[in-house]
Design an enzyme around this catalytic site. Structure first.
Site, PDB file in Angstrom:
ATOM      1  N   HIS A  40      47.484  33.570  44.506  1.00 57.88           N
ATOM      2  CA  HIS A  40      46.303  34.361  44.308  1.00 57.88           C
ATOM      3  C   HIS A  40      45.043  33.497  44.391  1.00 57.88           C
ATOM      4  O   HIS A  40      43.942  34.093  43.558  1.00 57.88           O
ATOM      5  CB  HIS A  40      46.457  35.325  43.403  1.00 57.88           C
ATOM      6  CG  HIS A  40      47.674  36.344  43.475  1.00 57.88           C
ATOM      7  ND1 HIS A  40      47.451  37.643  44.066  1.00 57.88           N
ATOM      8  CD2 HIS A  40      48.811  36.130  43.297  1.00 57.88           C
ATOM      9  CE1 HIS A  40      48.499  38.201  44.317  1.00 57.88           C
ATOM     10  NE2 HIS A  40      49.510  37.511  43.664  1.00 57.88           N
ATOM     11  N   ASN A  68      49.879  44.504  43.112  1.00 53.13           N
ATOM     12  CA  ASN A  68      49.647  44.327  44.423  1.00 53.13           C
ATOM     13  C   ASN A  68      49.528  45.468  45.406  1.00 53.13           C
ATOM     14  O   ASN A  68      49.627  46.605  44.768  1.00 53.13           O
ATOM     15  CB  ASN A  68      50.928  43.497  44.944  1.00 53.13           C
ATOM     16  CG  ASN A  68      50.831  42.040  44.504  1.00 53.13           C
ATOM     17  OD1 ASN A  68      49.971  41.449  43.867  1.00 53.13           O
ATOM     18  ND2 ASN A  68      52.070  41.404  44.648  1.00 53.13           N
ATOM     19  N   HIS A 109      46.659  39.089  32.614  1.00 48.75           N
ATOM     20  CA  HIS A 109      47.995  38.732  32.103  1.00 48.75           C
ATOM     21  C   HIS A 109      48.633  40.325  31.890  1.00 48.75           C
ATOM     22  O   HIS A 109      48.429  41.273  31.028  1.00 48.75           O
ATOM     23  CB  HIS A 109      47.674  38.341  30.649  1.00 48.75           C
ATOM     24  CG  HIS A 109      48.797  37.670  29.815  1.00 48.75           C
ATOM     25  ND1 HIS A 109      50.242  37.898  30.324  1.00 48.75           N
ATOM     26  CD2 HIS A 109      49.176  37.724  28.488  1.00 48.75           C
ATOM     27  CE1 HIS A 109      51.243  37.710  29.404  1.00 48.75           C
ATOM     28  NE2 HIS A 109      50.367  37.635  28.335  1.00 48.75           N
TER      29      HIS A 109
HETATM   30 FE1  HDE Z   1      51.575  37.068  39.809  1.00 51.70          FE
HETATM   31  N1  HDE Z   1      50.727  35.008  39.034  1.00 51.70           N
HETATM   32  N2  HDE Z   1      53.446  36.289  39.202  1.00 51.70           N
HETATM   33  N3  HDE Z   1      52.553  38.465  40.513  1.00 51.70           N
HETATM   34  N4  HDE Z   1      50.018  37.595  40.009  1.00 51.70           N
HETATM   35  C1  HDE Z   1      49.421  34.880  39.069  1.00 51.70           C
HETATM   36  O1  HDE Z   1      48.363  33.837  37.285  1.00 51.70           O
HETATM   37  C2  HDE Z   1      53.729  34.893  38.477  1.00 51.70           C
HETATM   38  C3  HDE Z   1      53.810  38.794  40.851  1.00 51.70           C
HETATM   39  C4  HDE Z   1      49.709  38.880  40.881  1.00 51.70           C
HETATM   40  O2  HDE Z   1      43.233  38.003  40.365  1.00 51.70           O
HETATM   41  C5  HDE Z   1      49.269  33.544  38.201  1.00 51.70           C
HETATM   42  O3  HDE Z   1      46.230  33.827  36.547  1.00 51.70           O
HETATM   43  C6  HDE Z   1      55.128  34.654  38.274  1.00 51.70           C
HETATM   44  C7  HDE Z   1      54.097  40.297  40.937  1.00 51.70           C
HETATM   45  C8  HDE Z   1      48.374  38.855  41.023  1.00 51.70           C
HETATM   46  O4  HDE Z   1      43.401  36.487  38.845  1.00 51.70           O
HETATM   47  C9  HDE Z   1      50.723  33.070  37.757  1.00 51.70           C
HETATM   48  C10 HDE Z   1      55.409  36.100  39.053  1.00 51.70           C
HETATM   49  C11 HDE Z   1      52.807  40.824  41.018  1.00 51.70           C
HETATM   50  C12 HDE Z   1      47.836  37.687  40.388  1.00 51.70           C
HETATM   51  C13 HDE Z   1      51.365  34.100  38.369  1.00 51.70           C
HETATM   52  C14 HDE Z   1      54.591  36.574  39.670  1.00 51.70           C
HETATM   53  C15 HDE Z   1      52.071  39.703  40.805  1.00 51.70           C
HETATM   54  C16 HDE Z   1      48.614  37.022  40.106  1.00 51.70           C
HETATM   55  C17 HDE Z   1      48.473  32.573  39.033  1.00 51.70           C
HETATM   56  C18 HDE Z   1      57.188  36.363  38.940  1.00 51.70           C
HETATM   57  C19 HDE Z   1      52.464  42.317  41.377  1.00 51.70           C
HETATM   58  C20 HDE Z   1      46.272  37.371  40.582  1.00 51.70           C
HETATM   59  C21 HDE Z   1      46.850  32.675  38.314  1.00 51.70           C
HETATM   60  C22 HDE Z   1      57.739  36.901  37.831  1.00 51.70           C
HETATM   61  C23 HDE Z   1      53.008  43.158  40.557  1.00 51.70           C
HETATM   62  C24 HDE Z   1      45.387  37.727  39.520  1.00 51.70           C
HETATM   63  C25 HDE Z   1      46.951  33.574  37.389  1.00 51.70           C
HETATM   64  C26 HDE Z   1      43.881  37.351  39.521  1.00 51.70           C
HETATM   65  C27 HDE Z   1      48.604  35.657  39.592  1.00 51.70           C
HETATM   66  C28 HDE Z   1      52.796  34.269  38.076  1.00 51.70           C
HETATM   67  C29 HDE Z   1      54.897  37.895  40.371  1.00 51.70           C
HETATM   68  C30 HDE Z   1      50.587  40.084  41.011  1.00 51.70           C
HETATM   69  C31 HDE Z   1      50.829  31.757  38.094  1.00 51.70           C
HETATM   70  C32 HDE Z   1      55.813  33.880  37.394  1.00 51.70           C
HETATM   71  C33 HDE Z   1      55.360  40.804  40.904  1.00 51.70           C
HETATM   72  C34 HDE Z   1      47.438  40.112  41.610  1.00 51.70           C
HETATM   73  O5  HDE Z   1      50.624  33.186  36.457  1.00 51.70           O
END
Ligand code: HDE
Length: 724
Positions: A112, A184, A380
């Site tokens: 993202h 999402n 978060h």
């Molecule tokens: Fe994320 N995801 N994600 N994700 N995600 C990040 O956090 C992660 C997942 C989503 O505009 C990171 O600050 C793991 C699902 C959005 O700043 C990180 C898993 C969904 C955004 C991270 C998921 C999301 C992130 C990268 C599997 C939809 C952008 C930078 C368990 C419900 C937020 C950050 C923004 C961002 C990890 C799966 C949505 C690395 C480990 C499912 C919208 O922490």
């Protein structure tokens, strides 16, 4: 008249005032941000309200200084040993300027990384009160929000309109602390367990040897993983639909994906709980780009979605979403109609559990600084408020670790909550101290509990319902384990997670024929870009399990035989709510309509076309052979800079014979956009080989043409042009 004094404003002005031709020489206070912009609220790092104006947290004065406030006389020339001599180490200003510049970048988000954001406001209607204590969901409560939209795979500088899932992350600055809904635009995810997140992301990111391709899934490693790891097939088929090519961030749905838990206290300290899925529904409808259009945009305007969002807000077309919930009984098996609510690869069709609208969010202001706000915002899923709790969805559980962890490396330490955009609008009385970039000045001597030296402060909060004034967050007591494994430590998962194809089938079979065609073409394109034959064949095998007709189409395109299904997948009841193409119509807010004219075009006809478009809430863009003015009307695009991709419809008023305009019309026609041509401009349609009787083509007098085009816009596109 000048462009600036024209009352039909075209958004995109770079600064609050037009630039002077000469370099300004008279010092004056910095200009305020543009009227459509705002910064974070000026609360302290510990959440206390201040009356500090936003302008006072930025650079405020007339005169140039160093970071220490030392006034400077010259910032254009280094201090040298003589006019032609080497630069001196003594030049503290040079060293400060360059050192700071050298450290301007922070690590981009692991996923993202590419995004755009806006400030908003959420108003609750009270419908959620019967399920939750959350204060921001009580009737009439108004809560500030900050929303960041993003793509998943691309780097920070990648194109906006790639085929990908979009992030839809909302920060609610509630009176009970920050609540983040990090969702999402697609309601399911590729994996069921967070431990596999590095795998799916490594597969989707560019190949590690050549670092290509950027920001897309049309390559071997992605299809290698999703075809082996078949729980990804449901999310993948959504990504092959037009949902993965949003027309605008303003026209996307949002989903919390996981099932969460709503908690309501009862008198005497008891709790009632329900399971919940969160949805955002755009008031402008859910619309996509066509694939060719998306690809053209990636070259012509890689910032398309970012620009669209900022322009719409600047133009006063404020995007709105209804916030809605699906509520399920919190039963021991956490199933609803046989659907496992802890499995993030599954949806609950709206036909089985209708949405309850609980409030509306309006995005009202653009950020005033991209880095300070959009880049530094830290979401978060563990930022919760009383009344909303997590479930044991194993994907959600891993996220609860990941987001806190990632901010520490991305934002340089544990104090990121003190950055202005992340500051809660509620009191903060933690006992966290020190660390890199500490900006709070804590008083007291006893940041520990229990203490007597600080009078015992801060005291643990009371539990709602049980004690008067209680508002503490309560972790809902839950049985652990379940099923036969009970309380045994295990890496096994529930057998209900093993169904990988039935909902992919449900999605595909619910679509209209045009949408199905786009899905077929998307698979054919993506797999056509895969190098390895075995990977294509393996994915065809998955398609055979989803839908045989889909598989046959793609196999034919790839020149491969269509395999037979290998799994018995149950027949499904289609869910019409999953369609993007419906008979509904939508407001045209913030859409752009091109008006092609030349120097001989009747001024009155042009004026009335512009007025009518403006009155419909859309933006008219005048396209002329040259820039500047056409009489008293400013020209926004010359034939050289005009592009079909930035227009939702085109009206031609002049018989221009320019190949660029002919091509623009051809593209607009292929992309199912409304086209209007005044009788005088018949020749342009002919040159573009567009049949005046084709669907979505309006001809006649200029005013009738404009009205006809505006009538077509609410349907988004002229779908009748696509033969299925
Ligand atoms: Fe994320 N995801 N994600 N994700 N995600 C990040 O956090 C992660 C997942 C989503 O505009 C990171 O600050 C793991 C699902 C959005 O700043 C990180 C898993 C969904 C955004 C991270 C998921 C999301 C992130 C990268 C599997 C939809 C952008 C930078 C368990 C419900 C937020 C950050 C923004 C961002 C990890 C799966 C949505 C690395 C480990 C499912 C919208 O922490």
């Amino acid at each position: 008249m000048t462009a600036e004094s024209d009352h039909i404003n075209v958004p995109g002005a770079p600064a609050p005032e037009p630039a002077a031709f000469d370099e300004p020489t008279q010092p004056h206070a910095p200009l305020p941000p543009k009227a459509d912009q705002s910064g974070p609220d000026t609360v302290t790092p510990t959440g206390a309200e201040t009356t500090t104006p936003q302008s006072a947290v930025a650079q405020q004065g007339e005169r140039l200084t160093t970071a220490q406030g030392l006034p400077l006389r010259d910032t254009d020339h280094s201090l040298k040993a003589g006019r032609r001599g080497p630069v001196l180490l003594q030049d503290h200003h040079l060293r400060e300027k360059i050192t700071h510049f050298d450290h301007e970048r922070i690590p981009e988000r692991v996923v993202h990384a590419r995004g755009a954001a806006a400030h908003g406001r959420f108003v609750a209607n009270g419908e959620a009160e019967r399920f939750t204590d959350a204060a921001f969901l009580k009737a009439g409560t108004v809560t500030d929000t900050f929303v960041r939209f993003s793509t998943v795979l691309g780097s920070r500088g990648s194109a906006d309109t790639v085929r990908d899932t979009r992030g839809f992350a909302t920060k609610f600055y509630t009176t009970e602390g920050v609540y983040d809904l990090v969702g999402n635009n697609i309601p399911v995810f590729f994996i069921q367990d967070a431990i596999k997140f590095p795998d799916i992301i490594h597969a989707g990111k560019p190949h590690p040897d050549r670092e290509i391709p950027q920001a897309q899934s049309a390559h071997d490693t992605f299809w290698d993983f999703v075809s082996l790891h078949t729980e990804a097939q449901h999310h993948t088929i959504w990504n092959m639909s037009d949902r993965a090519l949003p027309r605008s961030y303003r026209m996307m749905q949002g989903f919390g994906i996981h099932t969460f838990r709503l908690v309501k206290s009862t008198d005497g300290g008891g709790l009632t709980t329900s399971l919940v899925k969160f949805h955002w529904r755009p008031r402008l409808g859910t619309h996509g780009l066509t694939w060719e259009e998306a690809q053209l945009i990636s070259g012509k305007d890689p910032d398309f979605h970012r620009r669209d969002l900022a322009d719409a807000i600047e133009a006063g077309a404020l995007p709105e979403w209804d916030f809605a919930i699906q509520v399920f009984p919190d039963t021991e098996d956490q199933l609803f109609h046989g659907i496992d609510l802890l499995d993030p690869t599954k949806i609950v069709p709206e036909e089985l559990s209708p949405l309850i609208v609980v409030g509306t969010m309006t995005l009202e202001k653009n950020p005033s600084n991209y880095f300070a706000e959009t880049e530094q915002v830290a979401f978060h899923p563990g930022h919760l408020v009383p009344g909303i709790d997590v479930t044991s969805d194993p994907l959600l559980q891993g996220r609860l670790f990941s987001y806190l962890d990632t901010q520490i490396s991305r934002l340089g330490g544990p104090n990121f909550a003190q950055l202005p955009i992340n500051r809660p609008h509620a009191e903060v009385n933690d006992m966290l101290r020190d660390g890199m970039h500490q900006t709070a000045v804590h008083s007291g001597v006893a940041p520990y509990h229990p203490n007597s030296l600080d009078g015992g402060c801060p005291f643990p909060a009371m539990v709602a319902g049980a004690q008067p004034g209680g508002d503490a967050f309560v972790d809902v007591p839950q049985p652990i384990g379940g099923e036969a494994t009970g309380d045994v430590v295990t890496r096994e998962q529930s057998a209900s997670f093993d169904d990988h194809f039935s909902q992919a089938r449900l999605f595909y079979r619910s679509l209209t024929p045009v949408e199905q065609l786009h899905v077929k073409q998307a698979y054919a394109f993506e797999l056509g870009k895969v190098y390895e034959q075995a990977i294509k064949e393996r994915q065809l095998q998955c398609l055979a399990n989803i839908d045989e007709d889909l598989c046959a189409f793609v196999a034919d395109e790839l020149g491969l035989p269509a395999p037979a299904p290998t799994e018995e997948v149950p027949e499904v009841e289609p869910s019409p709510a999953l369609r993007m193409i419906t008979d509904d119509t939508w407001p045209a807010d913030g859409r752009q309509i091109g008006i092609v004219v030349d120097d001989d075009t009747d001024a009155a006809a042009l004026a009335s076309a512009r007025e009518a478009i403006h009155a419909a809430g859309a933006t008219p863009l005048v396209i002329a052979p040259h820039g500047g003015m056409l009489g008293d009307v400013p020209v926004q695009r010359s034939f050289h800079t005009a592009a079909s991709i930035e227009l939702d419809a085109v009206i031609v008023l002049a018989p221009v014979a320019d190949q660029r305009i002919v091509e623009l019309l051809r593209e607009a026609f292929r992309h199912d956009k409304a086209i209007g041509a005044a009788s005088a401009a018949d020749s342009v349609l002919q040159a573009a080989a567009i049949d005046a009787a084709a669907p979505g083509v309006v001809t006649g007098e200029p005013s009738a043409v404009t009205a006809g085009v505006l009538d077509l816009l609410p349907a988004h596109r002229v779908w009748q042009r696509e033969q299925v």
